[in-house]
Design a protein around this motif. Structure first.
Motif, PDB file in Angstrom:
ATOM      1  N   THR A 125      -2.640  -4.334  -6.724  1.00 51.50           N
ATOM      2  CA  THR A 125      -1.403  -4.877  -6.162  1.00 51.50           C
ATOM      3  C   THR A 125      -1.626  -5.526  -4.799  1.00 51.50           C
ATOM      4  OG1 THR A 125      -0.862  -2.655  -5.327  1.00 51.50           O
ATOM      5  CG2 THR A 125       0.111  -3.322  -7.425  1.00 51.50           C
ATOM      6  N   ASN A 126      -2.541  -4.983  -4.001  1.00 50.21           N
ATOM      7  CA  ASN A 126      -2.849  -5.652  -2.732  1.00 50.21           C
ATOM      8  C   ASN A 126      -3.527  -6.990  -2.972  1.00 50.21           C
ATOM      9  OD1 ASN A 126      -2.489  -4.367   0.152  1.00 50.21           O
ATOM     10  ND2 ASN A 126      -2.661  -2.673  -1.297  1.00 50.21           N
ATOM     11  N   SER A 146       0.818  -1.209   0.000  1.00 45.11           N
ATOM     12  CA  SER A 146       0.000   0.000   0.000  1.00 45.11           C
ATOM     13  C   SER A 146       0.853   1.259   0.000  1.00 45.11           C
ATOM     14  CB  SER A 146      -0.924   0.012   1.224  1.00 45.11           C
ATOM     15  OG  SER A 146      -1.934  -0.952   1.098  1.00 45.11           O
ATOM     16  N   THR A 177       2.750   1.643  -3.770  1.00 42.96           N
ATOM     17  CA  THR A 177       1.984   1.506  -5.005  1.00 42.96           C
ATOM     18  C   THR A 177       1.277   2.798  -5.379  1.00 42.96           C
ATOM     19  OG1 THR A 177       1.581  -0.824  -4.515  1.00 42.96           O
ATOM     20  CG2 THR A 177       0.183   0.186  -6.157  1.00 42.96           C
ATOM     21  N   LYS A 209      -1.707   5.068  -6.461  1.00 44.18           N
ATOM     22  CA  LYS A 209      -3.080   4.864  -5.990  1.00 44.18           C
ATOM     23  C   LYS A 209      -3.988   4.232  -7.040  1.00 44.18           C
ATOM     24  CE  LYS A 209      -4.205   9.699  -7.006  1.00 44.18           C
ATOM     25  NZ  LYS A 209      -5.100   9.435  -8.127  1.00 44.18           N
ATOM     26  N   ARG A 233      -3.523   0.463  -6.555  1.00 41.21           N
ATOM     27  CA  ARG A 233      -3.298  -0.038  -5.201  1.00 41.21           C
ATOM     28  C   ARG A 233      -4.175  -1.245  -4.889  1.00 41.21           C
ATOM     29  NH1 ARG A 233      -4.037   4.525  -2.484  1.00 41.21           N
ATOM     30  NH2 ARG A 233      -6.153   3.994  -1.843  1.00 41.21           N
ATOM     31  N   GLU A 285      -5.149   0.597   3.835  1.00 42.72           N
ATOM     32  CA  GLU A 285      -5.449   1.837   3.107  1.00 42.72           C
ATOM     33  C   GLU A 285      -5.940   2.964   3.999  1.00 42.72           C
ATOM     34  OE1 GLU A 285      -6.847   0.994  -1.380  1.00 42.72           O
ATOM     35  OE2 GLU A 285      -8.317   0.420   0.131  1.00 42.72           O
TER      36      GLU A 285
END
Length: 585
Positions: free
Chosen positions: A188-189, A177, A180, A182, A185, A455
Motif C-alpha cells: 500500500t505504501n 502505514s 494498513t 502489516k 503495508r 514504518e
C-alpha cells in the motif's frame, strides 16, 4: 457497542475463545507469490480500507505531476517563448541557470512544506491535512497558469512546494502505514510511491500530445498539461469526504479512544468487541501510553535532541532514512525524470521525438512501479527489493555512461539518422538503458524512500521524523535539480553519469550492511528490532528479534480463532480457567 478505555487491556473475552482457542507454535514464513496472512480475519481486507488507502495513495501523484510537467513544458516552444528559455542574448550558463531555477523552485518550497507537515498532520489529523493540501495545491497551480512573467511563475511553483508537494510526502505515507494491515503495508505504501509515476506518465503524455497537436505559438501547448495538476487537486479533495476514515492511531495519540475504536471498526469491518480489533487497539494504546509517560513535556527541540541522543532513533534517522534520501536522490534517477528530454537528446533523438521517448519512459516507470508494489516489495522483502533495484540502476547508468564516452557524436547530430549503423544500434541500447534505470529506481530506492521512514519510528515521533526526512528529500532533490545542468557542462555528460554509477555502488554496499528486513512486522514491534547493537540490526535483526506483538500471535488460517503461543494471563480474562477447560477436554 463502544469499547471503554478500561476494556482495552483485555484482549479477548472468555466467551470469544472458550470454544475455539488453540495454542500453536508459530509457523516459519514461506515464500509465496500470494500474500498469506494467517494472523488476521479476512474481514479486515475490505473496500472501506482500500478506498481510504487509494485516495491517500493517489496523493503521491502531486510530486510526479510536477516533475513530469516541468520536464515536458521546458522544451515546449510556447513555454520557452513566454519565459525566455530560447533568448539568444543569454549565454549557455544563464539559460542553464534559468531552466534549473524553474524546475527546482517546487523543491525549494517543498522543504518548507515538509517542515509545516511536522505540525499540521498531528494538529488537525491526517484526513483534514490532505484536504488543506488540495486547496493549497489548486491555488498554486492557478497562479502558475495565469503567469505572464518568470517572477509569477516562480511564486506559483514555490507555493506549490510549500502548500502541496512538500506536505504530501508526509501526509500520505504516514496515514497509509498507520491504517494498513502489516501483511500488505509495503504494497500500500508503494501505491503512494507508484502514484508519483502515474503523475509523471500523465504529464509526459500530455506534453507529447500538445507538442504534436497544438501550434508552437499557442500557450495552450503548456497550459493544458499544467491543468492536470488542478484536476487532481479537485478530484482528491472531493473523494476525501465520502471515502477517507481518520487514522485510529492519531485518535489515540490525541486522547480520543472512542473515536479510534469507531474508526478502526469501519476500517476493519469488525465488531468493536472482536478479539482482533481489541488486540490491535491494545497494541497501539500500550505503546502510546508508555511513550506519553516517558516523553511528557517534550517539545519540538526535545524531539530533535532525542533523534541525536537516542542510539536507536539516531540509527533509524541518520543511518537509514537520511542516507536513503542522500544516496537515492544522487543515484541519477531524479535527473533522468526531470531532464529526460535533454538526456534522450544526448543519445541522438531530437525535436518532438524526445517528448515521445519521454512519454514511453513515463509508461515504463508507471507499470514497473505498480508491478513492484504488487509482486516485489512484500514478497521479496525490503532488503532484496532494494538490492535488485540498485543493481539494475547501476548497470543501466554504467551502460549509458559508456555510450556517452564511445559515441559523443550522438549528442551533436540533428537527427539520429545521421549516425552510422553501429552508432545507431548503440544509441538504441543507450535509450533502453535509460528505461531500465527507471525500472531499477521504482523497484528500489523510490519505494524505500517513503516506506522505511513511515514504518520504523515510534508513534510519538513518527510524523515529526517523517517530515524531517522529507526536508532532506527535497533539499537533496533541489540540489540535484540545480546541479545537473552545471554538472553536464563542467563534468561533461559521461563524467556526470560515472558519478551516478559510483553513488549506486556505494548504495549497494550500504544496503547490504545496514537495511533491516521489516516486511510483515507490526509498527508496534519495531522497538525490539532497533534495540539491538547497530552492527546486528541490518544483517541479523529480523532473526534475533521476531515480532511479538499481540496481533501477530493470532491465527485465522483454518477459520478458527487460535493463538500461536499461549498469551500472558493478564491479557485474557479467565485465561487459566480456559486452559483448564482445554485439559479436561
Amino acid at each position: 457497542m463502544e469499547i471503554q478505555e478500561s476494556q482495552i487491556k483485555k484482549t479477548v473475552k472468555t466467551e470469544d475463545i472458550e470454544k475455539n482457542v488453540e495454542y500453536l507454535e508459530p509457523e516459519k514464513p514461506r515464500f509465496s507469490w500470494k500474500i498469506v496472512d494467517n494472523h488476521s480475519p479476512p474481514e479486515i481486507y475490505n473496500w472501506t480500507l482500500y478506498m481510504s488507502i487509494f485516495v491517500f495513495g493517489i496523493l503521491g501523484a502531486a510530486r510526479g505531476l510536477d516533475e513530469g510537467n516541468a520536464a515536458g513544458i521546458s522544451v515546449q516552444p510556447s513555454f520557452q517563448n513566454q519565459f525566455g528559455l530560447n533568448d539568444p542574448t543569454k549565454s549557455a550558463d544563464e539559460l542553464a541557470n534559468l531552466k534549473s531555477n524553474i524546475k527546482a523552485m517546487v523543491q525549494v518550497g517543498s522543504i518548507g512544506g515538509a517542515i509545516i507537515a511536522t505540525f499540521l498532520v498531528d494538529w488537525v489529523g491526517r484526513v483534514r491535512s490532505m484536504q488543506l493540501v488540495c486547496i493549497g495545491w489548486a491555488v498554486s497551480v492557478i497562479i502558475q497558469m495565469t503567469s505572464k512573467s518568470v517572477g509569477q511563475l516562480y511564486a506559483g511553483r514555490l507555493l506549490e512546494g510549500i502548500l502541496a508537494v512538500g506536505l504530501t510526502t508526509t501526509v500520505g505515507p504516514t496515514y497509509i502505514s498507520e491504517v494498513t494491515p502489516k501483511a500488505i503495508r509495503g504494497l500500500t505504501n508503494c501505491i503512494f510511491a507508484g502514484a508519483v509515476y502515474l503523475g509523471v506518465m500523465l504529464s509526459y503524455l500530455a506534453n507529447y500530445g500538445t507538442a504534436v497537436n497544438i501550434a508552437p505559438t499557442n500557450n495552450a501547448q503548456w497550459l493544458l498539461p499544467t491543468s492536470i495538476k488542478l484536476m487532481f487537486a479537485v478530484l482528491i479533495f472531493l473523494l476525501s469526504f465520502p471515502f477517507c476514515v481518520e487514522s485510529p492511531r492519531w485518535y489515540i495519540k490525541v486522547g480520543k479512544t472512542d473515536d479510534a475504536v469507531k474508526a478502526l471498526t469501519k476500517l476493519r469491518k469488525l465488531s468493536p468487541t472482536h478479539p482482533y480489533l481489541i488486540g490491535e487497539i491494545a497494541d497501539i494504546t500500550e505503546q502510546v501510553e508508555q511513550e506519553k509517560a516517558a516523553r511528557a513535556g517534550t517539545t519540538m527541540w526535545g524531539l530533535s535532541y532525542e533523534l541525536i541522543r537516542s542510539p536507536s532513533l539516531a540509527y533509524r534517522f541518520f543511518v537509514l532514512c537520511a542516507l536513503i534520501q542522500l544516496l537515492g536522490q544522487w543515484s541519477g534517477a531524479n535527473s533522468v525524470t526531470i531532464y529526460a528530454p535533454e538526456l534522450f537528446g544526448l543519445s541522438g533523438i531530437k525535436g518532438v521525438e524526445t517528448l515521445k521517448m519521454t512519454a514511453i519512459l513515463g509508461v515504463v516507470k508507471f507499470v514497473c512501479a505498480y508491478f513492484s508494489a504488487f509482486f516485489v516489495i512484500d514478497f521479496l522483502g525490503r532488503r532484496k527489493a532494494l538490492y535488485l533495484g540498485i543493481s539494475i540502476q547501476l548497470v543501466s547508468l554504467l551502460i549509458f555512461a559508456l555510450f556517452l564516452v564511445i559515441v559523443p557524436e550522438a549528442a551533436e547530430t540533428e537527427d539520429s539518422s545521421e549516425l552510422t549503423p553501429s552508432q545507431l544500434r548503440a544509441s538504441k541500447l543507450a535509450m533502453a538503458a535509460i528505461y531500465t534505470s527507471g525500472i531499477g529506481w521504482v523497484s528500489g530506492f523510490n519505494s524505500m524512500q517513503y516506506l522505511i521512514g513511515s514504518e520504523v519510528f515510534p508513534l510519538h515521533i513518527r510524523s515529526f521524523a517523517q517530515s524531517l526526512i522529507m526536508v532532506l528529500h527535497f533539499a537533496n532533490q533541489y540540489g540535484n535539480s540545480k546541479a545537473l545542468p552545471k554538472m553536464l557542462l563542467t563534468m561533461k555528460p559521461y563524467g556526470t553519469f560515472f558519478f551516478f554509477v559510483a553513488v549506486n555502488a556505494i548504495s549497494l554496499a550500504w544496503a547490504w550492511f545496514f537495511i533491516p528486513e521489516v516486511s510483515g512486522r507490526s509498527l508496534e514491534s519495531m522497538e525490539e528490532l532497533f534495540s539491538l547493537p547497530w552492527y546486528q540490526i541490518g544483517r541479523k535483526g529480523h532473526i534475533l528479534c521476531p515480532d511479538h506483538s499481540e496481533v501477530n500471535k493470532i491465527d485465522y488460517s483454518k477459520g478458527k480463532f487460535r493463538y500461536l503461543e499461549k498469551p500472558e494471563t493478564e491479557m485474557i480474562e479467565n485465561a487459566s480457567r480456559v486452559s483448564e477447560d482445554k485439559d479436561e477436554d
